[in-house]
Write a protein that holds these residues in place. Sequence first.
Motif, PDB file in Angstrom:
ATOM      1  N   ALA A  61       0.839  -1.208   0.006  1.00  6.31           N
ATOM      2  CA  ALA A  61       0.054  -0.043  -0.020  1.00  6.31           C
ATOM      3  C   ALA A  61       0.622   1.361  -0.035  1.00  6.31           C
ATOM      4  O   ALA A  61       0.627   2.199  -0.711  1.00  6.31           O
ATOM      5  CB  ALA A  61      -0.908  -0.118   1.189  1.00  6.31           C
TER       6      ALA A  61
ATOM      7  N   ASP B 253      -2.515  -1.491  -4.491  1.00  5.19           N
ATOM      8  CA  ASP B 253      -3.718  -2.028  -3.694  1.00  5.19           C
ATOM      9  C   ASP B 253      -3.458  -3.405  -3.340  1.00  5.19           C
ATOM     10  O   ASP B 253      -3.421  -4.272  -4.173  1.00  5.19           O
ATOM     11  CB  ASP B 253      -5.112  -1.867  -4.355  1.00  5.19           C
TER      12      ASP B 253
ATOM     13  N   GLU C 279      -5.232  -5.914  -2.240  1.00  6.26           N
ATOM     14  CA  GLU C 279      -6.211  -6.614  -2.537  1.00  6.26           C
ATOM     15  C   GLU C 279      -6.442  -7.120  -4.061  1.00  6.26           C
ATOM     16  O   GLU C 279      -6.593  -8.053  -4.499  1.00  6.26           O
ATOM     17  CB  GLU C 279      -7.547  -6.294  -1.796  1.00  6.26           C
ATOM     18  N   THR C 280      -6.297  -5.715  -4.817  1.00  6.89           N
ATOM     19  CA  THR C 280      -6.740  -5.934  -6.124  1.00  6.89           C
ATOM     20  C   THR C 280      -5.600  -6.089  -7.203  1.00  6.89           C
ATOM     21  O   THR C 280      -5.575  -6.526  -8.329  1.00  6.89           O
ATOM     22  CB  THR C 280      -7.571  -4.863  -6.412  1.00  6.89           C
ATOM     23  N   ASP C 281      -4.437  -5.373  -6.697  1.00  8.78           N
ATOM     24  CA  ASP C 281      -3.149  -5.311  -7.500  1.00  8.78           C
ATOM     25  C   ASP C 281      -2.422  -6.570  -7.406  1.00  8.78           C
ATOM     26  O   ASP C 281      -1.569  -6.867  -8.112  1.00  8.78           O
ATOM     27  CB  ASP C 281      -2.441  -4.131  -7.309  1.00  8.78           C
TER      28      ASP C 281
ATOM     29  N   THR D 259      -4.550  -0.193   4.551  1.00  7.35           N
ATOM     30  CA  THR D 259      -5.061  -1.227   3.933  1.00  7.35           C
ATOM     31  C   THR D 259      -6.375  -1.648   4.101  1.00  7.35           C
ATOM     32  O   THR D 259      -7.026  -2.417   3.760  1.00  7.35           O
ATOM     33  CB  THR D 259      -4.345  -2.407   4.296  1.00  7.35           C
TER      34      THR D 259
END
Length: 344
Positions: free
Chosen positions: A171, A176, A178-180, A322
């Motif tokens: 972060a 991200d 979670e998404t990256d 996060t």
Amino acid sequence: MSQQSESTLSKGFSRRSLIKAAGVTAAAATAGVVGARSTRYAIAGNPIPIKLEWTEVAACHSPVGFGLSKGIYAKHGLDVELFYQGASGQTLIQALATRKAEAGPGLLYDWLKPIEQGFDVRLFAGSHGGCQSVLVKPDSDIKILTDLKGKTIGTFDVMSPSRVAFSVALAKAGLDPETDVTWKVFPFDLVAEGVLKGEADAVAHMDPWAYSYEKQHGFRRVADTQTGTFTDRVCCVLGVNGDYYEANKDAIKRVAAANLEIHQYTAEHPDEVARWYFDTLKPGLPLEDLTEVLSSFTYHDHWFGKDLLKEVKIGYEDLKLTGVIDASTDPDEIANRITIDIFA
């Protein structure tokens, strides 16, 4: 150890929701921790009895067991029993919630969400820095954290300490977490196999296993919890049940003093502590490797009072990035409320 599979991550649950739910569950836990073990050494006199949880498998916690066997806790007037709470930060919280232990060390980030949600714990000492790493194969094109965008990172639990720590690092690097990136769970001792077989691009793990991957497979370290955003930061801290502390302040001050001595001794004699770790806990790694691992941790740095308060505040700020900590939480207020200046 966790034996969860990748399917755990593909049922519509986000990491944030899992960590938040685990915090609530831990704060209200009433069930025991499966597979728990305890260790006690008989000592003379009339010392104060106290149960300390620890992660027996973690290299960074080995000084706790060493200090007990060497009589350092007894020297400080304590009759310590060690409670093995497992490799997960959430079982750490359960151990204290269910009174299987009164105090003990754990990753700073593991304490913060349950405390935010009302779990009555005070933090009173920082033990060391550095014990988690992100590694890749030597021929990988991943050189820095941002190169992990679009990649799969293997770890040993959906909420492993390594995942929590490097989600913060990602972060802060502008990704991200979670998404990256994609997080994939493997059995504890098979995380490296996931990378070797091409099922993951990188591994996030704790020492001594992360270190062993460098030695055995030539893995290259991309990041760890002593460099980058974690430079000069504390990794693990000691916490205590709030009600126990109010009734036993002298005992916790003794624990803090004993751990200060133990960690300084480890910094000066890592070979001796590694020998105890090798002989007693039998982690399955060569003595030379264990010595090098313990030598790499910052046991010579000590966090108390204002220094610890600063780390707790930064920890809350990190987890807000996060999404684990609520946006409305005030890091200053909560850090001042839960941090003890133990030697004041």
